[in-house]
Design a protein around this motif. Structure first.
Motif, PDB file in Angstrom:
ATOM      1  N   MET A  15      45.843  -2.081  15.391  1.00  0.00           N
ATOM      2  CA  MET A  15      45.265  -0.798  15.026  1.00  0.00           C
ATOM      3  C   MET A  15      43.772  -0.942  14.714  1.00  0.00           C
ATOM      4  N   CYS A  16      43.436  -2.019  14.011  1.00  0.00           N
ATOM      5  CA  CYS A  16      42.042  -2.214  13.622  1.00  0.00           C
ATOM      6  C   CYS A  16      41.125  -2.379  14.828  1.00  0.00           C
ATOM      7  N   GLU A  17      41.616  -3.034  15.875  1.00  0.00           N
ATOM      8  CA  GLU A  17      40.795  -3.212  17.072  1.00  0.00           C
ATOM      9  C   GLU A  17      40.496  -1.876  17.739  1.00  0.00           C
ATOM     10  N   VAL A  18      41.400  -0.927  17.613  1.00  0.00           N
ATOM     11  CA  VAL A  18      41.164   0.411  18.151  1.00  0.00           C
ATOM     12  C   VAL A  18      40.035   1.074  17.358  1.00  0.00           C
ATOM     13  N   LEU A  19      40.035   0.886  16.035  1.00  0.00           N
ATOM     14  CA  LEU A  19      38.966   1.444  15.202  1.00  0.00           C
ATOM     15  C   LEU A  19      37.610   0.854  15.582  1.00  0.00           C
ATOM     16  N   LEU A  20      37.593  -0.434  15.903  1.00  0.00           N
ATOM     17  CA  LEU A  20      36.352  -1.070  16.335  1.00  0.00           C
ATOM     18  C   LEU A  20      35.823  -0.391  17.596  1.00  0.00           C
ATOM     19  N   ALA A  21      36.700  -0.192  18.578  1.00  0.00           N
ATOM     20  CA  ALA A  21      36.286   0.433  19.841  1.00  0.00           C
ATOM     21  C   ALA A  21      35.819   1.867  19.624  1.00  0.00           C
ATOM     22  N   VAL A  22      36.548   2.613  18.816  1.00  0.00           N
ATOM     23  CA  VAL A  22      36.177   4.009  18.558  1.00  0.00           C
ATOM     24  C   VAL A  22      34.840   4.079  17.821  1.00  0.00           C
ATOM     25  N   ALA A  23      34.642   3.216  16.838  1.00  0.00           N
ATOM     26  CA  ALA A  23      33.369   3.209  16.103  1.00  0.00           C
ATOM     27  C   ALA A  23      32.212   2.894  17.038  1.00  0.00           C
ATOM     28  N   TRP A  24      32.415   1.923  17.914  1.00  0.00           N
ATOM     29  CA  TRP A  24      31.356   1.561  18.852  1.00  0.00           C
ATOM     30  C   TRP A  24      31.043   2.718  19.792  1.00  0.00           C
ATOM     31  N   ILE A  25      32.070   3.350  20.339  1.00  0.00           N
ATOM     32  CA  ILE A  25      31.867   4.471  21.268  1.00  0.00           C
ATOM     33  C   ILE A  25      31.160   5.628  20.574  1.00  0.00           C
ATOM     34  N   CYS A  26      31.590   5.961  19.352  1.00  0.00           N
ATOM     35  CA  CYS A  26      30.972   7.078  18.616  1.00  0.00           C
ATOM     36  C   CYS A  26      29.498   6.812  18.309  1.00  0.00           C
ATOM     37  N   GLY A  27      29.152   5.573  18.036  1.00  0.00           N
ATOM     38  CA  GLY A  27      27.749   5.248  17.777  1.00  0.00           C
ATOM     39  C   GLY A  27      26.925   5.157  19.041  1.00  0.00           C
ATOM     40  N   GLU A  28      27.474   4.497  20.036  1.00  0.00           N
ATOM     41  CA  GLU A  28      26.741   4.278  21.280  1.00  0.00           C
ATOM     42  C   GLU A  28      26.522   5.574  22.057  1.00  0.00           C
ATOM     43  N   TYR A  29      27.484   6.472  21.974  1.00  0.00           N
ATOM     44  CA  TYR A  29      27.401   7.742  22.701  1.00  0.00           C
ATOM     45  C   TYR A  29      27.410   8.920  21.730  1.00  0.00           C
ATOM     46  N   SER A  30      26.679   8.782  20.647  1.00  0.00           N
ATOM     47  CA  SER A  30      26.696   9.792  19.583  1.00  0.00           C
ATOM     48  C   SER A  30      26.264  11.173  20.061  1.00  0.00           C
ATOM     49  N   GLN A  31      25.428  11.226  21.073  1.00  0.00           N
ATOM     50  CA  GLN A  31      24.971  12.520  21.575  1.00  0.00           C
ATOM     51  C   GLN A  31      26.124  13.328  22.169  1.00  0.00           C
TER      52      GLN A  31
ATOM     53  N   GLY B 223      36.262  -7.983   8.488  1.00  0.00           N
ATOM     54  CA  GLY B 223      34.810  -8.073   8.465  1.00  0.00           C
ATOM     55  C   GLY B 223      34.133  -7.788   9.787  1.00  0.00           C
ATOM     56  N   HIS B 224      34.688  -8.298  10.884  1.00  0.00           N
ATOM     57  CA  HIS B 224      34.038  -8.078  12.172  1.00  0.00           C
ATOM     58  C   HIS B 224      34.057  -6.598  12.554  1.00  0.00           C
ATOM     59  N   ILE B 225      35.071  -5.885  12.135  1.00  0.00           N
ATOM     60  CA  ILE B 225      35.143  -4.446  12.407  1.00  0.00           C
ATOM     61  C   ILE B 225      34.197  -3.699  11.472  1.00  0.00           C
ATOM     62  N   LEU B 226      34.114  -4.143  10.240  1.00  0.00           N
ATOM     63  CA  LEU B 226      33.219  -3.521   9.271  1.00  0.00           C
ATOM     64  C   LEU B 226      31.764  -3.626   9.717  1.00  0.00           C
ATOM     65  N   SER B 227      31.388  -4.751  10.291  1.00  0.00           N
ATOM     66  CA  SER B 227      29.998  -4.890  10.750  1.00  0.00           C
ATOM     67  C   SER B 227      29.706  -3.935  11.908  1.00  0.00           C
ATOM     68  N   VAL B 228      30.676  -3.689  12.772  1.00  0.00           N
ATOM     69  CA  VAL B 228      30.512  -2.706  13.851  1.00  0.00           C
ATOM     70  C   VAL B 228      30.417  -1.309  13.254  1.00  0.00           C
ATOM     71  N   TYR B 229      31.211  -1.033  12.240  1.00  0.00           N
ATOM     72  CA  TYR B 229      31.146   0.264  11.557  1.00  0.00           C
ATOM     73  C   TYR B 229      29.739   0.511  11.014  1.00  0.00           C
ATOM     74  N   VAL B 230      29.200  -0.461  10.299  1.00  0.00           N
ATOM     75  CA  VAL B 230      27.884  -0.283   9.676  1.00  0.00           C
ATOM     76  C   VAL B 230      26.817  -0.054  10.746  1.00  0.00           C
ATOM     77  N   GLN B 231      26.863  -0.821  11.819  1.00  0.00           N
ATOM     78  CA  GLN B 231      25.893  -0.662  12.900  1.00  0.00           C
ATOM     79  C   GLN B 231      25.943   0.752  13.472  1.00  0.00           C
ATOM     80  N   ASN B 232      27.140   1.263  13.665  1.00  0.00           N
ATOM     81  CA  ASN B 232      27.296   2.569  14.300  1.00  0.00           C
ATOM     82  C   ASN B 232      27.168   3.728  13.321  1.00  0.00           C
ATOM     83  N   ILE B 233      27.356   3.474  12.054  1.00  0.00           N
ATOM     84  CA  ILE B 233      27.012   4.467  11.029  1.00  0.00           C
ATOM     85  C   ILE B 233      25.513   4.735  11.110  1.00  0.00           C
TER      86      ILE B 233
END
Length: 166
Positions: free
Chosen positions: A1-17, A39-49
């Motif tokens: 489940m957490c890996e899905v959150l990583l992908a979603v966070a990355w997509i939402c940040g990368e394609y925020s427009q 931790g690795h997912i949290l760092s992706v979250y912070v980047q995309n926040i």
């Protein structure tokens, strides 16, 4: 489940427009409990926040909506500090850097200076890791401070910013 959150966070940040409810996504990401997130997912979250914040701030600045800008700055400055205390070093480093950037931007916003274009420059291009062989070529500093808490020394500089009451 957490890996899905990583992908979603990355997509939402990368394609925020292309995200329909950017503010809602940002608020949801800021509600994350760092103590239960890997931790690795949290760092992706912070980047995309940071990327979502940049996109929202740029939109509000384009519309000269200073109430929205102030609200966004306050949201980030009130919710982001929890990420600074992550046990994962990369997430902690990203959170500390983002907090400092937002404090600087917020100090400019109080003077009604737009900063969206400047912040966007930080997110232009790709973020690639440094190769292992390249890391070995970097000399270790003579004065090693491995046991020192970097968070305290980082905040003590405060970059000569006026106290914003936070």
């Amino acid at each position: 489940m957490c890996e899905v959150l990583l992908a979603v966070a990355w997509i939402c940040g990368e394609y925020s427009q292309h995200v329909r409810n950017q503010r809602g996504v940002l608020e949801s990401m800021l509600k994350t409990k760092p103590s239960v997130m890997p931790g690795h997912i949290l760092s992706v979250y912070v980047q995309n926040i940071g990327k979502l914040y940049c996109s929202l701030m740029s939109q509000a600045e384009d519309e000269d909506d200073w109430d929205q800008i102030d609200s966004l700055d306050n949201l980030m400055l009130s919710k982001l500090p929890q990420f600074k205390f992550s046990e994962h070093l990369e997430a902690q480093e990203r959170a500390c850097n983002l907090m400092t950037i937002i404090r600087i931007i917020e100090s400019h916003h109080r003077q009604r200076q737009k900063m969206g274009a400047e912040l966007q420059k930080l997110y232009d291009g790709e973020l690639n890791p440094v190769g292992t062989k390249k890391q070995r070529k970097v000399p270790e500093p003579e004065e090693k401070i491995y046991g020192t808490n970097i968070l305290q020394s980082w905040e003590s500089h405060a970059w000569n910013l006026p106290n914003s009451g936070r």
